[in-house]
Design a protein around this motif. Structure first.
Motif, PDB file in Angstrom:
ATOM      1  N   GLU A   8       0.831  -1.207   0.000  1.00  0.00           N
ATOM      2  CA  GLU A   8       0.000   0.000   0.000  1.00  0.00           C
ATOM      3  C   GLU A   8       0.864   1.255   0.000  1.00  0.00           C
ATOM      4  OE1 GLU A   8      -3.427   0.535  -0.089  1.00  0.00           O
ATOM      5  OE2 GLU A   8      -3.494  -1.581  -0.650  1.00  0.00           O
ATOM      6  N   GLU A   9       1.943   1.232   0.757  1.00  0.00           N
ATOM      7  CA  GLU A   9       2.804   2.410   0.859  1.00  0.00           C
ATOM      8  C   GLU A   9       3.475   2.730  -0.475  1.00  0.00           C
ATOM      9  OE1 GLU A   9       4.343   5.761   2.290  1.00  0.00           O
ATOM     10  OE2 GLU A   9       2.882   4.499   3.313  1.00  0.00           O
ATOM     11  N   GLU A  10       3.971   1.709  -1.192  1.00  0.00           N
ATOM     12  CA  GLU A  10       4.603   1.940  -2.486  1.00  0.00           C
ATOM     13  C   GLU A  10       3.613   2.520  -3.482  1.00  0.00           C
ATOM     14  OE1 GLU A  10       5.930  -2.029  -3.223  1.00  0.00           O
ATOM     15  OE2 GLU A  10       7.974  -1.594  -2.578  1.00  0.00           O
ATOM     16  N   LEU A  11       2.401   1.986  -3.475  1.00  0.00           N
ATOM     17  CA  LEU A  11       1.364   2.469  -4.376  1.00  0.00           C
ATOM     18  C   LEU A  11       0.999   3.917  -4.048  1.00  0.00           C
ATOM     19  CD1 LEU A  11      -0.498   1.821  -6.721  1.00  0.00           C
ATOM     20  CD2 LEU A  11      -2.117   0.835  -5.087  1.00  0.00           C
ATOM     21  N   ARG A  12       0.868   4.229  -2.771  1.00  0.00           N
ATOM     22  CA  ARG A  12       0.565   5.612  -2.366  1.00  0.00           C
ATOM     23  C   ARG A  12       1.675   6.571  -2.790  1.00  0.00           C
ATOM     24  NH1 ARG A  12      -1.393   3.511   2.939  1.00  0.00           N
ATOM     25  NH2 ARG A  12      -3.638   3.389   2.673  1.00  0.00           N
ATOM     26  N   GLU A  13       2.925   6.155  -2.618  1.00  0.00           N
ATOM     27  CA  GLU A  13       4.060   6.991  -3.034  1.00  0.00           C
ATOM     28  C   GLU A  13       4.046   7.215  -4.547  1.00  0.00           C
ATOM     29  OE1 GLU A  13       6.516   8.747  -1.380  1.00  0.00           O
ATOM     30  OE2 GLU A  13       5.168   8.314   0.301  1.00  0.00           O
ATOM     31  N   PHE A  14       3.722   6.175  -5.289  1.00  0.00           N
ATOM     32  CA  PHE A  14       3.637   6.282  -6.750  1.00  0.00           C
ATOM     33  C   PHE A  14       2.554   7.291  -7.146  1.00  0.00           C
ATOM     34  CE2 PHE A  14       1.562   4.738 -10.694  1.00  0.00           C
ATOM     35  CZ  PHE A  14       2.585   5.015 -11.587  1.00  0.00           C
ATOM     36  N   VAL A  15       1.396   7.211  -6.524  1.00  0.00           N
ATOM     37  CA  VAL A  15       0.301   8.125  -6.851  1.00  0.00           C
ATOM     38  C   VAL A  15       0.652   9.551  -6.428  1.00  0.00           C
ATOM     39  CG1 VAL A  15      -2.120   8.699  -6.388  1.00  0.00           C
ATOM     40  CG2 VAL A  15      -1.464   6.332  -6.867  1.00  0.00           C
ATOM     41  N   LYS A  16       1.264   9.701  -5.264  1.00  0.00           N
ATOM     42  CA  LYS A  16       1.667  11.031  -4.794  1.00  0.00           C
ATOM     43  C   LYS A  16       2.663  11.654  -5.776  1.00  0.00           C
ATOM     44  CE  LYS A  16       3.664  13.373  -0.797  1.00  0.00           C
ATOM     45  NZ  LYS A  16       4.177  13.215   0.566  1.00  0.00           N
ATOM     46  N   LEU A  29      -6.274  11.028  -9.658  1.00  0.00           N
ATOM     47  CA  LEU A  29      -5.544   9.846 -10.127  1.00  0.00           C
ATOM     48  C   LEU A  29      -6.152   8.560  -9.574  1.00  0.00           C
ATOM     49  CD1 LEU A  29      -1.849  11.083 -10.000  1.00  0.00           C
ATOM     50  CD2 LEU A  29      -3.494  11.225 -11.864  1.00  0.00           C
ATOM     51  N   TRP A  30      -6.483   8.556  -8.287  1.00  0.00           N
ATOM     52  CA  TRP A  30      -7.149   7.373  -7.723  1.00  0.00           C
ATOM     53  C   TRP A  30      -8.475   7.139  -8.433  1.00  0.00           C
ATOM     54  CZ3 TRP A  30      -4.568   3.940  -5.190  1.00  0.00           C
ATOM     55  CH2 TRP A  30      -3.527   4.292  -4.327  1.00  0.00           C
ATOM     56  N   GLY A  31      -9.166   8.226  -8.790  1.00  0.00           N
ATOM     57  CA  GLY A  31     -10.472   8.131  -9.432  1.00  0.00           C
ATOM     58  C   GLY A  31     -10.455   7.491 -10.806  1.00  0.00           C
ATOM     59  N   THR A  32      -9.292   7.431 -11.434  1.00  0.00           N
ATOM     60  CA  THR A  32      -9.217   6.777 -12.747  1.00  0.00           C
ATOM     61  C   THR A  32      -9.350   5.263 -12.632  1.00  0.00           C
ATOM     62  OG1 THR A  32      -6.812   6.465 -12.727  1.00  0.00           O
ATOM     63  CG2 THR A  32      -7.647   8.566 -13.633  1.00  0.00           C
ATOM     64  N   GLY A  33      -9.063   4.732 -11.447  1.00  0.00           N
ATOM     65  CA  GLY A  33      -9.079   3.284 -11.275  1.00  0.00           C
ATOM     66  C   GLY A  33      -7.866   2.591 -11.876  1.00  0.00           C
ATOM     67  N   GLN A  34      -6.876   3.362 -12.311  1.00  0.00           N
ATOM     68  CA  GLN A  34      -5.713   2.806 -13.010  1.00  0.00           C
ATOM     69  C   GLN A  34      -4.429   2.803 -12.195  1.00  0.00           C
ATOM     70  OE1 GLN A  34      -6.133   1.416 -16.225  1.00  0.00           O
ATOM     71  NE2 GLN A  34      -8.185   1.705 -15.392  1.00  0.00           N
ATOM     72  N   ALA A  35      -4.464   3.323 -10.977  1.00  0.00           N
ATOM     73  CA  ALA A  35      -3.237   3.483 -10.192  1.00  0.00           C
ATOM     74  C   ALA A  35      -2.451   2.186 -10.052  1.00  0.00           C
ATOM     75  CB  ALA A  35      -3.549   4.069  -8.817  1.00  0.00           C
ATOM     76  N   GLU A  36      -3.101   1.119  -9.645  1.00  0.00           N
ATOM     77  CA  GLU A  36      -2.383  -0.142  -9.441  1.00  0.00           C
ATOM     78  C   GLU A  36      -1.872  -0.715 -10.762  1.00  0.00           C
ATOM     79  OE1 GLU A  36      -2.661  -4.245  -6.857  1.00  0.00           O
ATOM     80  OE2 GLU A  36      -4.388  -2.917  -6.927  1.00  0.00           O
TER      81      GLU A  36
END
Length: 181
Positions: A8-16, A29-36
């Protein structure tokens, strides 16, 4: 593509980080559904170390980092283009007939960077590493079925992907309205 284990932390850092370089909020960005899917694509294509280096890089140097450029393109159009080569790009390989059905931009015998024999012109030699990298380069690909419609490009220009999202049929007949981001 192989699945990558994401914390979760790596994904959050990537989105940030992505919010910083794209100009869109983390919420958008989270709203796109594409972050992961995007995170996993970057890790699978470039490796976790390259992503960590990009995220921890000095933001003033970001425009020159090829991995960061690829991440920005990924968020905007939903396509992984891969980093550009640092040396001379083999134009012939990327404009050859059969490449996405495209014909060469210029006739083969008039390319300034190549002689008729296909060898690099004097002063245009391609380093062995770059040549090997060019030969291994994978073609661009759409990351997921929703990546095109969720691209930030549409929000940035105040439009909708034709035929894929509301308002639907005929929406391209009207000029786009720009929103404040």
């Amino acid at each position: 593509m192989t699945q990558t284990v994401t914390t979760e932390e790596e994904l959050r850092e990537f989105v940030k980080f992505s919010a910083t370089v794209t100009g869109f909020s983390e919420f958008d960005l989270w709203g796109t559904g594409q972050a992961e899917a995007y995170y996993e694509t970057v890790v699978a294509q470039q490796g976790p170390d390259a992503l960590r280096r990009a995220i921890s890089s000095d933001l003033s140097a970001v425009p020159s980092d090829p991995v960061v450029k690829s991440i920005i393109k990924l968020w905007y159009v939903g396509v992984w283009y891969g980093p550009e080569l640092t040396g001379r790009v083999d134009v012939a390989a990327w404009t050859a007939p059969g490449r996405s059905g495209a014909k060469p931009a210029v006739p083969d015998d008039s390319r300034p960077e190549e002689s008729l024999s296909g060898q690099a012109a004097p002063g245009q030699e391609q380093a062995g590493e770059d040549r090997a990298e060019a030969e291994e380069r994978k073609p661009p690909f759409v990351v997921s079925p929703d990546a095109y419609t969720e691209g930030l490009l549409w929000r940035a220009i105040g439009a909708h992907p034709a035929g894929a999202k509301a308002p639907g049929y005929g929406s391209w007949a009207n000029p786009p309205t720009l929103e404040n981001h």
